[in-house]
Design a protein around this motif. Structure first.
Motif, PDB file in Angstrom:
ATOM      1  N   LEU A 228       0.814  -1.201   0.000  1.00  0.00           N
ATOM      2  CA  LEU A 228       0.000   0.000   0.000  1.00  0.00           C
ATOM      3  C   LEU A 228       0.854   1.261   0.000  1.00  0.00           C
ATOM      4  CD1 LEU A 228      -2.846   1.125   0.053  1.00  0.00           C
ATOM      5  CD2 LEU A 228      -2.774   1.049   2.560  1.00  0.00           C
ATOM      6  N   GLN A 229       1.952   1.236   0.744  1.00  0.00           N
ATOM      7  CA  GLN A 229       2.855   2.385   0.740  1.00  0.00           C
ATOM      8  C   GLN A 229       3.483   2.594  -0.643  1.00  0.00           C
ATOM      9  OE1 GLN A 229       5.731   2.062   3.861  1.00  0.00           O
ATOM     10  NE2 GLN A 229       4.249   2.418   5.512  1.00  0.00           N
ATOM     11  N   GLN A 230       3.862   1.486  -1.302  1.00  0.00           N
ATOM     12  CA  GLN A 230       4.435   1.608  -2.631  1.00  0.00           C
ATOM     13  C   GLN A 230       3.419   2.160  -3.622  1.00  0.00           C
ATOM     14  OE1 GLN A 230       7.607   1.143  -3.326  1.00  0.00           O
ATOM     15  NE2 GLN A 230       7.277   1.758  -5.478  1.00  0.00           N
ATOM     16  N   LEU A 231       2.174   1.672  -3.503  1.00  0.00           N
ATOM     17  CA  LEU A 231       1.113   2.195  -4.363  1.00  0.00           C
ATOM     18  C   LEU A 231       0.844   3.663  -4.067  1.00  0.00           C
ATOM     19  CD1 LEU A 231      -1.116   1.776  -6.458  1.00  0.00           C
ATOM     20  CD2 LEU A 231      -2.613   1.007  -4.591  1.00  0.00           C
ATOM     21  N   GLY A 232       0.891   4.034  -2.787  1.00  0.00           N
ATOM     22  CA  GLY A 232       0.673   5.439  -2.428  1.00  0.00           C
ATOM     23  C   GLY A 232       1.759   6.337  -2.978  1.00  0.00           C
ATOM     24  N   LYS A 233       3.002   5.867  -2.948  1.00  0.00           N
ATOM     25  CA  LYS A 233       4.101   6.671  -3.507  1.00  0.00           C
ATOM     26  C   LYS A 233       3.935   6.833  -5.015  1.00  0.00           C
ATOM     27  CE  LYS A 233       7.485   5.449   0.060  1.00  0.00           C
ATOM     28  NZ  LYS A 233       8.771   4.782   0.324  1.00  0.00           N
ATOM     29  N   THR A 234       3.525   5.755  -5.678  1.00  0.00           N
ATOM     30  CA  THR A 234       3.315   5.851  -7.122  1.00  0.00           C
ATOM     31  C   THR A 234       2.192   6.828  -7.454  1.00  0.00           C
ATOM     32  OG1 THR A 234       4.050   3.550  -7.368  1.00  0.00           O
ATOM     33  CG2 THR A 234       2.834   4.530  -9.216  1.00  0.00           C
ATOM     34  N   LEU A 235       1.080   6.715  -6.709  1.00  0.00           N
ATOM     35  CA  LEU A 235      -0.034   7.641  -6.934  1.00  0.00           C
ATOM     36  C   LEU A 235       0.350   9.078  -6.589  1.00  0.00           C
ATOM     37  CD1 LEU A 235      -3.011   5.522  -5.546  1.00  0.00           C
ATOM     38  CD2 LEU A 235      -2.430   5.975  -7.941  1.00  0.00           C
ATOM     39  N   LEU A 236       1.175   9.253  -5.558  1.00  0.00           N
ATOM     40  CA  LEU A 236       1.617  10.606  -5.191  1.00  0.00           C
ATOM     41  C   LEU A 236       2.486  11.209  -6.284  1.00  0.00           C
ATOM     42  CD1 LEU A 236       1.477  12.713  -2.935  1.00  0.00           C
ATOM     43  CD2 LEU A 236       3.565  11.723  -1.973  1.00  0.00           C
ATOM     44  N   ALA A 237       3.372  10.382  -6.871  1.00  0.00           N
ATOM     45  CA  ALA A 237       4.198  10.883  -7.973  1.00  0.00           C
ATOM     46  C   ALA A 237       3.340  11.238  -9.181  1.00  0.00           C
ATOM     47  CB  ALA A 237       5.254   9.844  -8.350  1.00  0.00           C
ATOM     48  N   THR A 238       2.331  10.397  -9.461  1.00  0.00           N
ATOM     49  CA  THR A 238       1.432  10.699 -10.578  1.00  0.00           C
ATOM     50  C   THR A 238       0.633  11.965 -10.307  1.00  0.00           C
ATOM     51  OG1 THR A 238       1.238   8.323 -11.030  1.00  0.00           O
ATOM     52  CG2 THR A 238      -0.423   9.774 -12.003  1.00  0.00           C
ATOM     53  N   ASN A 239       0.189  12.146  -9.079  1.00  0.00           N
ATOM     54  CA  ASN A 239      -0.556  13.359  -8.711  1.00  0.00           C
ATOM     55  C   ASN A 239       0.329  14.599  -8.834  1.00  0.00           C
ATOM     56  OD1 ASN A 239      -3.267  14.194  -7.250  1.00  0.00           O
ATOM     57  ND2 ASN A 239      -1.608  15.352  -6.289  1.00  0.00           N
TER      58      ASN A 239
END
Length: 411
Positions: A228-239
């Motif tokens: 979940l943290q890895q997915l959150g970092k990816t989504l944060l970079a995309t955002n």
């Protein structure tokens, strides 16, 4: 309560519809006015020239008739001028022939004198005619000068200006009224565009800011799973990439217009601030930033000019070589213009690829996605900001790889 100032009264509109193909026959058009003006001037000049020639002719004939080139003394003929040769004595036929020759010579001299005086009169009338014609042409064309001055003021983004030309309902009045109507429509269009940019700025930034906050809150939870943290970092970079794209698009839309409010801005200070913002990224990549920055003060918007320097320096750092790379940032004043030059080491850039770099969402050998170095708007924004300040930006391939970006702005 203070009274609102009254707006200046607009000139009267034409009494006919410009879009109507059937126009009044007695309309005071420019053609009719110029025809009457030049026809009247030609008629007056002809009358003056004819009167002067008549006076000169009368004077020449009067002088010739009153002074004979000979006189008769006791039955003998004696010349009174050096150019009249008469025999003192002779037959009647010889005397008639000699008198005729003297009178013919006198007429030739009178005509020569008339021609000389007429030429001087024609020269004087020509000078007067040219001067009067120049003054009248300036008076007739003065509305065109007013239209031109208003167009130049509008070119400086002063869309509130209007010509408001008064005078007869001729072609120039029609042109000025049409131009005023066009300016009114342009002003409404630009106002709507600014309103749309402001609304889009609010509507696009708000959900992205909310998404970023939610992602940061979830990432701050120490008990969250690694996936979940890895997915959150990816989504944060995309955002974050989406936020940069929105900011770039809004800045690009705003910078396409001329800068109305200008203040003194030192390009050296602007470049130093941009270098400070990129300094950490340059250190992480092992890129050296160098260069001397001299005083170069221009009139413009400091935030937008800083954006030019920041975009150029960021691109120079990100698109660099892996080892022993450098970026050189210099500012100076050359030939009455402020100059910002950003050169860097990097991959070899073909000359035919230079123009593509300034197009939105275009990168070297790739167009839209597939790069984490930016959103492809940096150079487009830099060029738009430079144009809005009345300057330009030129890119040249550097020998050995890299680019030399040269920004020139009027002082």
């Amino acid at each position: 309560m203070a009274a609102t100032p009254a707006h200046p009264q607009a000139p009267p509109k034409p009494t006919w519809d410009p879009r109507d193909p059937v126009r009044p026959l007695l309309r005071p058009t420019i053609r009719i006015r110029l025809t009457l003006l030049y026809g009247g001037m030609f008629l007056i000049a002809g009358i003056l020239l004819l009167s002067i020639i008549y006076l000169f002719t009368a004077q020449a004939l009067g002088d010739s008739a009153s002074e004979l080139p000979f006189k008769v003394i006791e039955g003998k003929v004696q010349p009174t001028t050096s150019w009249c040769e008469l025999p003192v004595q002779g037959t009647g036929e010889q005397l008639d022939h000699a008198v005729s020759a003297c009178l013919q010579r006198q007429r030739e001299m009178a005509l020569d004198d008339l021609l000389r005086r007429s030429l001087f009169a024609l020269l004087g009338l020509s000078i007067i005619a040219f001067a009067f014609g120049y003054a009248m042409a300036g008076r007739v064309l003065s509305p065109l000068g007013r239209i031109t001055r208003t167009a130049r003021q509008v070119a400086g983004s002063d869309l509130a200006r209007r010509i408001e030309l008064d005078g007869p309902d001729d072609e120039l009045k029609e042109l000025a009224d049409t131009f005023d109507e066009m300016l009114e429509r342009l002003e409404r269009a630009f106002t709507a565009q600014q309103r749309f940019v402001a609304n889009a700025s609010h509507e696009l930034r708000t959900p992205l800011a909310i998404n970023r906050t939610l992602l940061e809150v979830h990432l701050s939870d120490p008990g969250a799973p690694v996936e979940l943290q890895q997915l959150g970092k990816t989504l944060l970079a995309t955002n974050e990439r989406s936020e940069q794209l929105v900011e770039g698009l809004l800045l690009l839309a705003r910078s396409d217009n001329q800068i109305v409010e200008r203040k003194p801005v030192d390009l050296a200070e602007v470049a130093s601030r941009a270098i400070d913002q990129v300094h950490a990224e340059a250190q992480a990549k092992g890129v050296e930033i160098r260069g001397e920055r001299g005083l170069a003060v221009v009139q413009g918007n400091g935030v937008l000019l800083e954006r030019i320097a920041l975009n150029l320096v960021q691109n120079a750092v990100r698109y660099n070589v892996a080892e022993e790379g450098w970026v050189e940032v210099t500012t100076a004043t050359e030939h009455g213009q402020a100059v910002l030059v950003v050169s860097n080491t990097g991959p070899v850039v073909p000359a035919y690829e230079i123009d593509n770099l300034f197009e939105p969402f275009r990168r070297l050998r790739q167009e839209r996605t597939g790069s984490d170095k930016g959103v492809g708007l940096g150079l487009s924004i830099a060029r738009s900001v430079a144009r809005a300040h009345g300057g330009r930006i030129i890119a040249e391939p550097r020998e050995g790889g890299g680019l030399v970006m040269r920004v020139t702005l009027p002082i």
